[in-house]
Write a protein that holds these residues in place. Structure first.
Motif, PDB file in Angstrom:
ATOM      1  N   UNK A  34       0.845  -1.159   0.137  1.00 34.40           N
ATOM      2  CA  UNK A  34       0.050   0.030  -0.066  1.00 34.40           C
ATOM      3  C   UNK A  34       0.830   1.467  -0.211  1.00 34.40           C
ATOM      4  N   UNK A  35       0.280   2.401  -0.761  1.00 35.25           N
ATOM      5  CA  UNK A  35       1.070   3.511  -0.803  1.00 35.25           C
ATOM      6  C   UNK A  35       0.727   4.481   0.122  1.00 35.25           C
ATOM      7  N   UNK A  36      -0.542   4.320   0.816  1.00 37.57           N
ATOM      8  CA  UNK A  36      -0.904   5.116   1.854  1.00 37.57           C
ATOM      9  C   UNK A  36      -1.798   6.379   1.135  1.00 37.57           C
ATOM     10  N   UNK A  37      -1.671   6.460  -0.431  1.00 39.76           N
ATOM     11  CA  UNK A  37      -2.128   7.364  -0.992  1.00 39.76           C
ATOM     12  C   UNK A  37      -2.987   7.219  -2.108  1.00 39.76           C
TER      13      UNK A  37
ATOM     14  N   UNK B  76       2.866  -8.438  -0.339  1.00 43.64           N
ATOM     15  CA  UNK B  76       2.034  -9.743  -0.482  1.00 43.64           C
ATOM     16  C   UNK B  76       2.068  -9.969  -2.009  1.00 43.64           C
ATOM     17  N   UNK B  77       2.087 -11.059  -2.438  1.00 44.32           N
ATOM     18  CA  UNK B  77       2.088 -11.598  -3.896  1.00 44.32           C
ATOM     19  C   UNK B  77       0.588 -11.305  -4.327  1.00 44.32           C
ATOM     20  N   UNK B  78       0.409 -10.905  -5.655  1.00 47.18           N
ATOM     21  CA  UNK B  78      -1.029 -10.482  -6.107  1.00 47.18           C
ATOM     22  C   UNK B  78      -1.876 -11.720  -5.907  1.00 47.18           C
ATOM     23  N   UNK B  79      -1.487 -12.850  -5.971  1.00 45.30           N
ATOM     24  CA  UNK B  79      -2.361 -14.102  -5.888  1.00 45.30           C
ATOM     25  C   UNK B  79      -2.971 -14.388  -4.420  1.00 45.30           C
ATOM     26  N   UNK B  80      -2.036 -14.092  -3.729  1.00 44.05           N
ATOM     27  CA  UNK B  80      -2.472 -14.006  -2.051  1.00 44.05           C
ATOM     28  C   UNK B  80      -3.584 -12.898  -1.575  1.00 44.05           C
ATOM     29  N   UNK B  81      -3.663 -11.853  -2.391  1.00 43.95           N
ATOM     30  CA  UNK B  81      -4.557 -10.718  -1.891  1.00 43.95           C
ATOM     31  C   UNK B  81      -6.035 -11.253  -2.380  1.00 43.95           C
ATOM     32  N   UNK B  82      -6.999 -10.847  -1.310  1.00 43.98           N
ATOM     33  CA  UNK B  82      -8.673 -11.273  -1.592  1.00 43.98           C
ATOM     34  C   UNK B  82      -9.201 -10.388  -2.528  1.00 43.98           C
ATOM     35  N   UNK B  83      -8.712 -10.467  -3.795  1.00 41.80           N
ATOM     36  CA  UNK B  83      -9.470  -9.589  -4.939  1.00 41.80           C
ATOM     37  C   UNK B  83      -9.195 -10.140  -6.365  1.00 41.80           C
ATOM     38  N   UNK B  84      -9.692  -9.740  -7.242  1.00 40.99           N
ATOM     39  CA  UNK B  84      -9.335 -10.220  -8.663  1.00 40.99           C
ATOM     40  C   UNK B  84      -8.375  -9.705  -9.116  1.00 40.99           C
ATOM     41  N   UNK B  85      -7.667 -10.072 -10.335  1.00 47.58           N
ATOM     42  CA  UNK B  85      -6.616  -9.167 -11.016  1.00 47.58           C
ATOM     43  C   UNK B  85      -7.100  -7.900 -11.554  1.00 47.58           C
ATOM     44  N   UNK B  86      -8.198  -7.834 -11.972  1.00 49.45           N
ATOM     45  CA  UNK B  86      -8.767  -6.495 -12.346  1.00 49.45           C
ATOM     46  C   UNK B  86      -8.921  -5.423 -11.066  1.00 49.45           C
ATOM     47  N   UNK B  87      -9.068  -5.949  -9.963  1.00 52.37           N
ATOM     48  CA  UNK B  87      -9.376  -5.002  -8.861  1.00 52.37           C
ATOM     49  C   UNK B  87      -8.122  -4.347  -8.422  1.00 52.37           C
ATOM     50  N   UNK B  88      -6.888  -5.315  -8.448  1.00 54.74           N
ATOM     51  CA  UNK B  88      -5.584  -5.045  -8.170  1.00 54.74           C
ATOM     52  C   UNK B  88      -5.056  -4.027  -9.241  1.00 54.74           C
ATOM     53  N   UNK B  89      -5.222  -4.406 -10.478  1.00 55.47           N
ATOM     54  CA  UNK B  89      -4.678  -3.435 -11.645  1.00 55.47           C
ATOM     55  C   UNK B  89      -5.355  -1.962 -11.322  1.00 55.47           C
ATOM     56  N   UNK B  90      -6.794  -1.863 -11.107  1.00 60.59           N
ATOM     57  CA  UNK B  90      -6.933  -0.695 -10.977  1.00 60.59           C
ATOM     58  C   UNK B  90      -6.755   0.253  -9.776  1.00 60.59           C
TER      59      UNK B  90
ATOM     60  N   UNK C 162      -3.662  -0.097  -8.635  1.00 61.24           N
ATOM     61  CA  UNK C 162      -2.420   0.355  -8.765  1.00 61.24           C
ATOM     62  C   UNK C 162      -2.323   1.484  -9.812  1.00 61.24           C
ATOM     63  N   UNK C 163      -3.274   1.522 -10.886  1.00 57.50           N
ATOM     64  CA  UNK C 163      -3.664   2.574 -11.738  1.00 57.50           C
ATOM     65  C   UNK C 163      -4.009   3.872 -10.761  1.00 57.50           C
ATOM     66  N   UNK C 164      -4.634   3.591  -9.705  1.00 51.93           N
ATOM     67  CA  UNK C 164      -5.101   4.619  -8.997  1.00 51.93           C
ATOM     68  C   UNK C 164      -4.228   5.197  -8.095  1.00 51.93           C
ATOM     69  N   UNK C 165      -3.030   4.586  -7.934  1.00 50.82           N
ATOM     70  CA  UNK C 165      -1.951   4.907  -6.971  1.00 50.82           C
ATOM     71  C   UNK C 165      -2.100   4.479  -5.558  1.00 50.82           C
ATOM     72  N   UNK C 166      -3.036   3.403  -5.372  1.00 51.70           N
ATOM     73  CA  UNK C 166      -3.316   3.187  -4.042  1.00 51.70           C
ATOM     74  C   UNK C 166      -2.241   2.156  -3.768  1.00 51.70           C
ATOM     75  N   UNK C 167      -1.999   1.117  -4.589  1.00 52.14           N
ATOM     76  CA  UNK C 167      -0.781   0.382  -4.255  1.00 52.14           C
ATOM     77  C   UNK C 167       0.209   0.268  -5.301  1.00 52.14           C
ATOM     78  N   UNK C 168       1.520  -0.291  -5.146  1.00 51.39           N
ATOM     79  CA  UNK C 168       2.611  -0.011  -5.935  1.00 51.39           C
ATOM     80  C   UNK C 168       3.224  -1.317  -5.815  1.00 51.39           C
ATOM     81  N   UNK C 169       4.129  -1.795  -6.990  1.00 55.30           N
ATOM     82  CA  UNK C 169       4.923  -3.107  -6.943  1.00 55.30           C
ATOM     83  C   UNK C 169       5.836  -2.953  -5.846  1.00 55.30           C
ATOM     84  N   UNK C 170       6.201  -4.051  -5.297  1.00 50.32           N
ATOM     85  CA  UNK C 170       7.369  -4.182  -4.339  1.00 50.32           C
ATOM     86  C   UNK C 170       8.006  -5.484  -4.374  1.00 50.32           C
ATOM     87  N   UNK C 171       9.237  -5.705  -4.244  1.00 46.24           N
ATOM     88  CA  UNK C 171      10.002  -6.870  -4.120  1.00 46.24           C
ATOM     89  C   UNK C 171       9.558  -7.750  -3.147  1.00 46.24           C
TER      90      UNK C 171
END
Length: 729
Positions: free
Chosen positions: A128-131, A153-167, A169-178
């Protein structure tokens, strides 16, 4: 001997370095170091060799003097792996010199997982970016809540569909992390409560802990009768090694058959150890090798090849069942893991503990000479008593014609089963019958590739060679005289004993344990579970049933052919037979119910049978030593074998003859042969043997090198050197 090599290269980056390649070459090759590339002794590198790219290790000698760097090919890259430590490089050089092997062939065993040398793959996840500017829907809220608890967390472990996660990320709510690398192995807890130790066990454990804490090289023989709790005792030394922050290595002769040992380890430390054996998948092999190299595998349990793993701080080596011949590698680099474990411990400044109820004569001789110390567990743990042992004279009470179990053994099994206890029948011979011949013409079914009879496996309806693996269907006619249905089985294997047991004890639930039907760890664990849960009444097995099993309800062991291992002229035949039968006998009566062992023999007066009958292994050992010492047979002398093999019989015999004529002649040395090997053909190659015997104080390696240098050996003929041979086939 090469020493740790920080001083070999000056502070200024060297222009050229020696690189040892994992090939059977005479030594390291020099390579140029490109400007700006940092290498050090032990670095894993990629170098050119002809048209190929090869992995190698920067080695410990200065580059050859006088060779212009311009003529050297450059190192291509340095791999991102921890360098091979000085102790392991010295060990590789030592093993090569001792076994007369090419250093690169030995080093190859230390590079047994090449993919582990590459950088571990990076896994990406989300945090999460906090923004962000997006609307927080219920699905997005679940994602943010999950990341607040644990991030990234890996995307497959999050309680949402890939479309929700992509949305998001596009909104800046989450960002990629190692994602951090999860530890491959849990750290065993040395303070995890283990089983209570007896007073004797506690004293021995304290002595072992003291050796570990000293951070010094030592060798200790831990000798204890079967069932005395040797494993629980030496695991206390493993716990001390963990407290010291060092790594421990436990070598087992048959890691694939060690499910009960692994259960004991988990009970003692709260987690499983790292494992190393031939059945590991490539991925697990890669991860385990890397974890060992990075110090992230605190305890590793493995087969003999585990000696060559890259431990950065090895603090303890345990060799369990040190007398087992499975510790001898017969192919490729020929070495004995028990002896090499002592050398590896010396280079690591660590104690080595050799464990056995029936130690090898070599180890006993080292104790008597003061090179090793000894600790003893003389009684069974928990009040269990040693089993009573009887020898059944087959001349006086023979089995029925065509059968293999004598009446007294049959009666003892019936009584045992009637009491609701378990029994075991032991025969160290796989298959249904060791020989198939024609009743009409006497033709014997022989392997086309080896000097060996084909073993019948009736359940699979095939004849098989146990040396090369050749198999063929059982023919309906004799291939020699064409007589129909004339082939007959001669002698028993475990399948035939099982067939007889089915007729004699039809209501008994039977289980055959042999390498044919217990092929790996999962099958061994399931067999052990069935026996422990009393789903089996009668166990019928080969030597794999002798290796450390604890079956509390098993009270009777019957050995179908106690004389089997005594045939032939093997120097160690009697010693091995005592060890094997003592181990088998030790499966009986390991809990409250007393155990009984019946040995079927045509030679009850043989020293082996008498030693087992009286539980006086010490007397047998004294007699063996008295026979070997005067003529300088091991452990009171040295042996080295030359095995000459080739596809052309004439050329192979000529090389063997030439080696015989060039044999060293000096006081204290005797060369026997050349002679056709007992297995005169193996895997399609003709074989001859020579045996060098020397007094104890004579170094055989220089003699062997000079001897081999005197004879030109064509490429089609192979000469294998076996220093300290165990097998004479």
């Amino acid at each position: 001997m090469p020493q740790p090599s920080a001083s070999l290269f000056p502070e200024k980056l060297p222009a050229a370095v020696p690189v040892l390649l994992p090939l059977p070459l005479a030594g390291a090759y020099d390579y140029a170091v490109p400007e700006g590339l940092h290498v050090e002794p032990g670095s894993f590198v990629v170098v050119p060799l002809g048209p190929r790219r090869m992995l190698g290790v920067v080695w410990d000698r200065p580059p050859e003097a006088g060779l212009p760097n311009i003529k050297l090919r450059p190192i291509i890259e340095v791999l991102p792996a921890p360098p091979m430590r000085p102790a392991l490089r010295r060990f590789v050089d030592w093993v090569a010199a001792y076994t007369l092997s090419a250093p690169g062939a030995v080093m190859r065993m230390a590079m047994s997982a090449p993919s582990a040398l590459e950088k571990p793959a990076i896994r990406a996840g989300w945090r999460a970016t906090g923004a962000g500017t997006g609307r927080v829907t219920p699905d997005r809220a679940k994602v943010l809540e999950a990341l607040a608890e644990h991030s990234p967390q890996p995307g497959e472990a999050l309680p949402a569909s890939p479309a929700v996660i992509r949305g998001m990320a596009k909104a800046g709510m989450i960002e990629p992390a190692v994602l951090p690398q999860a530890p491959r192995f849990a750290r065993p807890d040395p303070e995890h409560p283990g089983p209570p130790l007896s007073e004797t066990q506690a004293g021995v454990a304290a002595a072992l802990r003291q050796r570990v804490a000293a951070h010094e090289f030592s060798v200790t023989l831990l000798r204890g009768v079967t069932g005395s709790g040797k494993t629980e005792t030496y695991l206390d030394a493993v716990a001390e090694c963990l407290r010291q922050g060092r790594q421990a290595l436990v070598l087992l002769p048959e890691i694939a058959l060690s499910s009960q040992w692994l259960s004991r380890f988990q009970s003692r430390f709260g987690c499983a150890p790292a494992l190393w054996h031939s059945e590991l998948s490539p991925g697990i092999r890669r991860d385990t090798w890397r974890a060992v190299a990075e110090g992230a595998a605190p305890v590793l349990v493995g087969a003999r090849s585990a000696l060559f793993l890259p431990f950065p701080d090895l603090g303890l080596i345990i060799v369990d069942e040190e007398h087992e011949t499975a510790f001898k590698q017969e192919d490729g680099v020929v070495y004995h893991a028990r002896d090499m474990a002592v050398v590896r411990a010396r280079f690591s400044q660590a104690p080595c503990v050799l464990v056995s109820a029936t130690p090898s004569l070599e180890t006993i001789a080292n104790v008597e000479a003061g090179r090793y110390t000894e600790l003893t567990l003389p009684t069974r743990h928990g009040g269990a008593s040693l089993p009573s042992i009887e020898v059944l004279d087959l001349r006086a009470t023979p089995p029925e014609r065509g059968r293999f179990l004598a009446p007294p053994l049959i009666e003892a099994i019936e009584q045992t089963l009637a009491r609701g206890e378990q029994a075991m029948l032991f025969l160290n011979r796989r298959g249904y019958a060791p020989l198939t011949l024609c009743r009409t013409c006497g033709h014997r079914m022989q392997c086309p590739n080896c000097t060996a009879w084909l073993v019948e496996h009736r359940a699979q309806r095939r004849l098989q060679c146990h040396h090369c693996g050749h198999a063929e269907p059982i023919p309906p006619r004799c291939p020699e005289c064409n007589a129909e249905h004339s082939l007959t089985a001669i002698g028993p294997g475990v399948e035939r004993v099982q067939e007889e047991a089915a007729l004699l004890f039809p209501d008994a639930r039977r289980l055959v344990m042999a390498s044919d039907n217990i092929p790996g760890p999962a099958a061994a664990a399931e067999a052990a579970r069935r026996i422990e849960d009393r789903e089996v009444d009668l166990v019928i097995g080969t030597q794999i049933v002798a290796k450390g099993w604890h079956f509390p309800h098993l009270t009777l062991v019957g050995v179908v052919d106690a004389d089997l291992g005594l045939a032939g002229g093997d120097l160690r035949a009697a010693e091995r037979t005592v060890q094997l039968l003592h181990q088998v006998a030790g499966r009986a009566g390991r809990a409250e119910a007393p155990g009984r062992v019946l040995l079927q023999s045509f030679s009850p007066e043989h020293p082996v049978m008498q030693a087992l009958l009286t539980h006086d292994i010490g007397r047998f050992v004294a007699e063996e030593k008295a026979q070997r010492a005067p003529d300088h047979w091991p452990p009171y002398g040295r042996l080295a074998a030359l095995v000459i093999s080739g596809e052309d019989a004439v050329e192979t015999a000529r090389v063997a003859r030439d080696l015989g004529l060039a044999a060293p002649v000096m006081a204290g040395v005797q060369v026997l042969g050349p002679a056709p090997a007992p297995l005169a053909m193996l895997r399609g190659r003709h074989r001859h043997r020579l045996l060098l015997k020397a007094e104890r104080g004579i170094a055989v390696q220089p003699l062997l090198r000079e001897w081999l240098d005197r004879v030109a050996v064509p490429n089609a003929v192979r000469v294998q050197v076996d220093v300290d041979p165990v097998s004479f086939l």
